[in-house]
Design an enzyme around this catalytic site. Sequence first.
Site, mmCIF file in Angstrom:
data_model
loop_
_atom_site.group_PDB
_atom_site.id
_atom_site.type_symbol
_atom_site.label_atom_id
_atom_site.label_comp_id
_atom_site.label_asym_id
_atom_site.label_seq_id
_atom_site.Cartn_x
_atom_site.Cartn_y
_atom_site.Cartn_z
ATOM 1 N N CYS A 124 56.510 26.994 31.722
ATOM 2 C CA CYS A 124 57.575 27.509 30.828
ATOM 3 C C CYS A 124 56.767 28.008 29.630
ATOM 4 O O CYS A 124 55.861 27.052 29.334
ATOM 5 C CB CYS A 124 58.223 26.229 30.317
ATOM 6 S SG CYS A 124 59.200 26.604 28.851
ATOM 7 N N LEU B 280 32.989 8.614 66.960
ATOM 8 C CA LEU B 280 33.380 7.340 67.918
ATOM 9 C C LEU B 280 35.126 7.723 68.645
ATOM 10 O O LEU B 280 35.582 8.286 68.165
ATOM 11 C CB LEU B 280 33.606 6.193 67.076
ATOM 12 C CG LEU B 280 32.669 5.499 66.104
ATOM 13 C CD1 LEU B 280 33.050 4.468 65.109
ATOM 14 C CD2 LEU B 280 31.524 4.787 67.236
ATOM 15 N N ASP C 81 36.552 6.222 55.152
ATOM 16 C CA ASP C 81 37.322 7.405 55.090
ATOM 17 C C ASP C 81 36.643 8.446 54.162
ATOM 18 O O ASP C 81 37.058 8.792 53.290
ATOM 19 C CB ASP C 81 39.002 7.238 54.883
ATOM 20 C CG ASP C 81 39.328 8.394 55.304
ATOM 21 O OD1 ASP C 81 39.026 9.330 56.173
ATOM 22 O OD2 ASP C 81 40.789 8.689 55.106
ATOM 23 N N CYS D 16 63.296 26.683 32.627
ATOM 24 C CA CYS D 16 62.681 25.562 32.395
ATOM 25 C C CYS D 16 63.974 24.634 32.179
ATOM 26 O O CYS D 16 65.073 24.783 31.400
ATOM 27 C CB CYS D 16 62.053 25.627 30.779
ATOM 28 S SG CYS D 16 61.499 24.064 30.149
ATOM 29 N N ARG E 63 26.992 15.880 59.765
ATOM 30 C CA ARG E 63 26.991 15.661 61.323
ATOM 31 C C ARG E 63 27.170 17.097 61.890
ATOM 32 O O ARG E 63 26.525 17.350 62.956
ATOM 33 C CB ARG E 63 28.543 14.942 61.841
ATOM 34 C CG ARG E 63 28.546 14.797 63.062
ATOM 35 C CD ARG E 63 29.486 13.888 63.561
ATOM 36 N NE ARG E 63 30.911 14.404 63.377
ATOM 37 C CZ ARG E 63 31.877 13.530 63.286
ATOM 38 N NH1 ARG E 63 31.667 12.226 63.800
ATOM 39 N NH2 ARG E 63 32.981 13.951 63.077
ATOM 40 N N GLU F 238 33.475 -3.634 61.357
ATOM 41 C CA GLU F 238 33.167 -3.027 59.862
ATOM 42 C C GLU F 238 34.200 -2.136 59.462
ATOM 43 O O GLU F 238 35.083 -2.115 60.367
ATOM 44 C CB GLU F 238 32.026 -2.171 60.097
ATOM 45 C CG GLU F 238 30.442 -2.907 60.141
ATOM 46 C CD GLU F 238 29.640 -1.947 60.781
ATOM 47 O OE1 GLU F 238 29.608 -0.801 60.431
ATOM 48 O OE2 GLU F 238 28.456 -2.468 61.260
ATOM 49 N N LYS G 51 42.191 2.642 64.659
ATOM 50 C CA LYS G 51 42.855 3.245 63.273
ATOM 51 C C LYS G 51 44.111 2.741 62.788
ATOM 52 O O LYS G 51 44.802 2.449 63.926
ATOM 53 C CB LYS G 51 42.859 4.731 63.561
ATOM 54 C CG LYS G 51 41.363 5.326 63.626
ATOM 55 C CD LYS G 51 41.309 6.906 63.865
ATOM 56 C CE LYS G 51 41.165 7.922 62.987
ATOM 57 N NZ LYS G 51 41.206 9.107 62.925
ATOM 58 N N CYS H 237 59.408 24.446 23.124
ATOM 59 C CA CYS H 237 59.927 23.592 24.122
ATOM 60 C C CYS H 237 59.660 22.084 23.811
ATOM 61 O O CYS H 237 58.397 21.800 23.695
ATOM 62 C CB CYS H 237 59.466 24.130 25.460
ATOM 63 S SG CYS H 237 59.909 23.136 27.021
ATOM 64 N N LYS I 146 36.057 1.158 58.464
ATOM 65 C CA LYS I 146 35.911 2.575 58.856
ATOM 66 C C LYS I 146 36.143 3.260 57.530
ATOM 67 O O LYS I 146 37.280 3.470 57.180
ATOM 68 C CB LYS I 146 36.830 2.970 59.861
ATOM 69 C CG LYS I 146 36.551 4.451 60.426
ATOM 70 C CD LYS I 146 37.269 4.507 61.656
ATOM 71 C CE LYS I 146 37.284 5.931 62.164
ATOM 72 N NZ LYS I 146 36.782 6.990 61.394
ATOM 73 N N LYS J 182 31.753 -2.746 67.040
ATOM 74 C CA LYS J 182 30.590 -2.404 67.754
ATOM 75 C C LYS J 182 29.847 -3.607 68.493
ATOM 76 O O LYS J 182 30.077 -4.646 67.932
ATOM 77 C CB LYS J 182 29.276 -1.832 66.701
ATOM 78 C CG LYS J 182 29.871 -0.886 65.841
ATOM 79 C CD LYS J 182 28.956 -0.751 64.634
ATOM 80 C CE LYS J 182 29.377 0.663 63.833
ATOM 81 N NZ LYS J 182 28.595 0.571 62.628
ATOM 82 N N TYR K 35 25.695 2.379 57.540
ATOM 83 C CA TYR K 35 26.274 1.395 58.660
ATOM 84 C C TYR K 35 25.601 1.489 60.027
ATOM 85 O O TYR K 35 25.661 1.104 60.860
ATOM 86 C CB TYR K 35 27.738 1.444 58.795
ATOM 87 C CG TYR K 35 28.206 2.972 59.056
ATOM 88 C CD1 TYR K 35 27.664 3.873 60.203
ATOM 89 C CD2 TYR K 35 29.022 3.439 58.086
ATOM 90 C CE1 TYR K 35 28.220 5.167 60.251
ATOM 91 C CE2 TYR K 35 29.690 4.790 58.008
ATOM 92 C CZ TYR K 35 29.126 5.602 58.996
ATOM 93 O OH TYR K 35 29.525 7.009 59.146
ATOM 94 N N CYS L 231 64.141 23.688 28.094
ATOM 95 C CA CYS L 231 64.716 24.650 27.034
ATOM 96 C C CYS L 231 65.324 25.904 27.660
ATOM 97 O O CYS L 231 65.574 26.900 26.674
ATOM 98 C CB CYS L 231 63.423 24.831 26.194
ATOM 99 S SG CYS L 231 62.215 25.965 27.039
HETATM 100 S S1 IVH Z 1 29.268 4.136 63.380
HETATM 101 C C1 IVH Z 1 27.532 6.224 66.884
HETATM 102 N N1 IVH Z 1 30.496 2.710 61.578
HETATM 103 O O1 IVH Z 1 34.028 7.298 61.595
HETATM 104 C C2 IVH Z 1 28.563 6.192 65.976
HETATM 105 N N2 IVH Z 1 31.184 4.947 61.761
HETATM 106 O O2 IVH Z 1 35.520 8.518 63.648
HETATM 107 C C3 IVH Z 1 28.045 5.860 64.748
HETATM 108 N N3 IVH Z 1 32.848 5.946 60.142
HETATM 109 O O3 IVH Z 1 31.463 9.693 62.770
HETATM 110 C C4 IVH Z 1 29.185 5.555 63.798
HETATM 111 N N4 IVH Z 1 32.751 3.981 58.903
HETATM 112 O O4 IVH Z 1 31.483 9.312 60.340
HETATM 113 C C5 IVH Z 1 30.521 4.001 62.004
HETATM 114 N N5 IVH Z 1 31.242 1.501 59.736
HETATM 115 C C6 IVH Z 1 31.393 2.555 60.286
HETATM 116 C C7 IVH Z 1 32.024 3.885 59.907
HETATM 117 C C8 IVH Z 1 31.685 4.910 60.888
HETATM 118 C C9 IVH Z 1 33.186 5.460 59.070
HETATM 119 C C10 IVH Z 1 33.055 7.261 60.594
HETATM 120 C C11 IVH Z 1 31.660 7.987 61.014
HETATM 121 C C12 IVH Z 1 32.271 8.295 62.339
HETATM 122 C C13 IVH Z 1 33.492 8.401 62.400
HETATM 123 C C14 IVH Z 1 34.136 8.235 63.791
#
Ligand code: IVH
Length: 721
Positions: free
Chosen positions: A479, A139, A172, A461, A191, A168, A367, A485, A170, A343, A280, A464
């Site tokens: 130690c 993205l 991690d 240490c 990926r 949604e 982000k 100790c 994101k 989206k 997602y 001691c």
């Molecule tokens: S949609 C065509 N939805 O973030 C893109 N991605 O930095 C479809 N990610 O590659 C991705 N949460 O690995 C989507 N709610 C979410 C997400 C999400 C985490 C990740 C995903 C993506 C990356 C982009």
Amino acid sequence: MYFSLTNVQIYFCNFKLFKNIVIEPSLINKMTILEKNKKYIKKSNELLKLCENKTIRKQEAEFIIEMLREVIIFHENQYYIKNQPLISDFDYDKLERFLKDIETEFPELQDENSPTQRVGSDKNVEFAQRKHKYMMLSLGNTYSEQELLDFDNRIKKILETNFKYVCELKYDGTAIGLTYVDGKLKHAVTRGDGIQGDDVTANVRTIKSIPLVLRSKNVPKEFEIRGEIFLSHKAFQKLNKEREERGDAVFANPRNAAAGTLKMQNSSLVAKRPLDCFLYYLLAENLASKSHFENLEIAGEWGFKVPEQIKKCDDINEVFDFIKYWDEKRAELPFDIDGIVIKVDSLDQQDELGFTAKSPRWAISYKFKAERVSTKLNSIDYQVGRTGAITPVANLSPVQLAGTTVKRASLHNAGQIELLDLHCADIVFIEKGGEIIPKVVGVDIDKRKDDSEKVKYIIKCPECGTELIKKEDEAKHYCPNYYECPPQIKARIEHFISRKAMNIASGQATVDVLVNKNLIKNFSDLYFLKKDELLQLERFAEKSVQNLLKSIEDSKNVDFEKSLYALGIRYVGATVAKTLAKHYKNIENLKNASLDDLISIEEIGERIAKSVVEFFENEENIRIINRLKEANVCFEMKEEGVKVSGELYGKSFVVSGVFPNHSRIEVKKIIENNGGKNVSSISSKTTYILAGENMGPAKLMKAEKLDIPIISIDDFLKMIE
Ligand code: IVH
């Protein structure tokens, strides 16, 4: 700030020199890697400073572009392949953006191999590669509200009609694409480079929240669903604690832990780590709905874990509300997120907007800036753990971070301090990830005083005074004064009484008093405490003394795996203790086990095996164990209603014929429960033939020929009495 060509070049030339040195492979040890990492971090910091200066002259551009590409490729490798990112996502994105900007300004310097032209790759040679049916793109991302408004305006301009957004979290973690055919999970692919990725199906099949077979009958014949595999904070902390106990390097954050786990070669080990997955993005020829939001609802009905925190928004202002809400609330989530994904909801409108080479035009990720604050490093404490491991902890000027006041942060080990190039009184950056204790992630070099001294790691240490040791393959200093100790003695007793070990109802304060008053020197002394001497201690009333003694008495019956764990053998955490207890059945067998024998057990590596052997070679440890045995602490496996012992350990049996009161299966089970081994045919290695009635003549002859004792069921039962 304006960099002259010569300055920039001199700086980078030094760096290039380093890069071009040919190093003999055997010399590429940890130190070299550390040096290399340090150089790249330093170089990244210089480039990050350069980013602030947007005026780049043509003569400089070519040079800076080349360096940016090199640094970005290095960080890509650290992130995608090694799972050890050395800079924050924020800084990485900044570098990438800087490169993009200069490439846009000087299009003649564009190159199809530039990292800006491709999706990062996490491909790994050890896995079979599988092509994605639909390109697996990333993205576009932004940290700025203005850029989000620009995104909104672009969409309005193209669509010219009403549209809705879906917001949604994101997640991690690490991206995954799951293909289902006839309602069954067929492939799970990472990926990779967007075109093809690693086939990690076997590992993904162990993830409980990913259905292997779908409940609904109305699913398309074939479809793909994409999502993010992650580890919750709780699972991450547990995993790192276990790794620390085993002496393995800890993961820097839950994302690395999830990505590292997914790429493990042994799926039974993957199954032991509770990976989780949110899905997602649904992809198929004929989806039930033309709305992304509705499709996720439908996927939820099929049995997928779809985003729970999701919102349909009428306009960009509602999107901003969602972002603001989760920026504040994200600290309360049980997993890490690093932003919000926005989206366009309608699939038809998504089609109309289409894709760029790297990402969809219908989505963007906003982000969050990593929750990072800066504060002053006041001093460093060196904590001594149960096994003597030293952990440096930074004492900081108190600062607010993610809703709490932070005064201390982990520095992990000497290597980390070296990597940070930490100086006394530095202004440091602090971040909180999935860990309970925040960590120092960087230094604000601009604020460093000229005369400040580099932090010198301790050599003795702090408790001691014993000289510290460091093994080459380990990150931590130790130690070695194991028995004298004070914090090590106390921590071992605290570990011994802890809930997962002997479960003795007591705590740190009691241990402190008992050790300080010389009533106990090690945990075996607990079992010889006298009521009278305890009653003489301050704040030890009749009732509490009674409770303590009863709890000590009850602890004698905990299972062998717990009493073994309680001994605090280095690298023998709760899981390893369980494996060893199951295998050896009692402590005597374990004590006599050779290094090779230990290593032959699945999950027991050389480091654990060596540590076990060393532990039992030590006379003081044997003396302590003997005292525990004298007190009747259980060091044998037991099973409800079944007699279990280690009496038959090391003995192999061939069971033949019919027995009056037991079936052959029962007899074999008794052998196993008592530590013996069943073998089907007679060889010179067989210890006994357990003969019932009607034993075959061929077996009889072979036993006699090899001189193997033939015993009756009565002889056998006497053996295990
Ligand atoms: S949609 C065509 N939805 O973030 C893109 N991605 O930095 C479809 N990610 O590659 C991705 N949460 O690995 C989507 N709610 C979410 C997400 C999400 C985490 C990740 C995903 C993506 C990356 C982009």
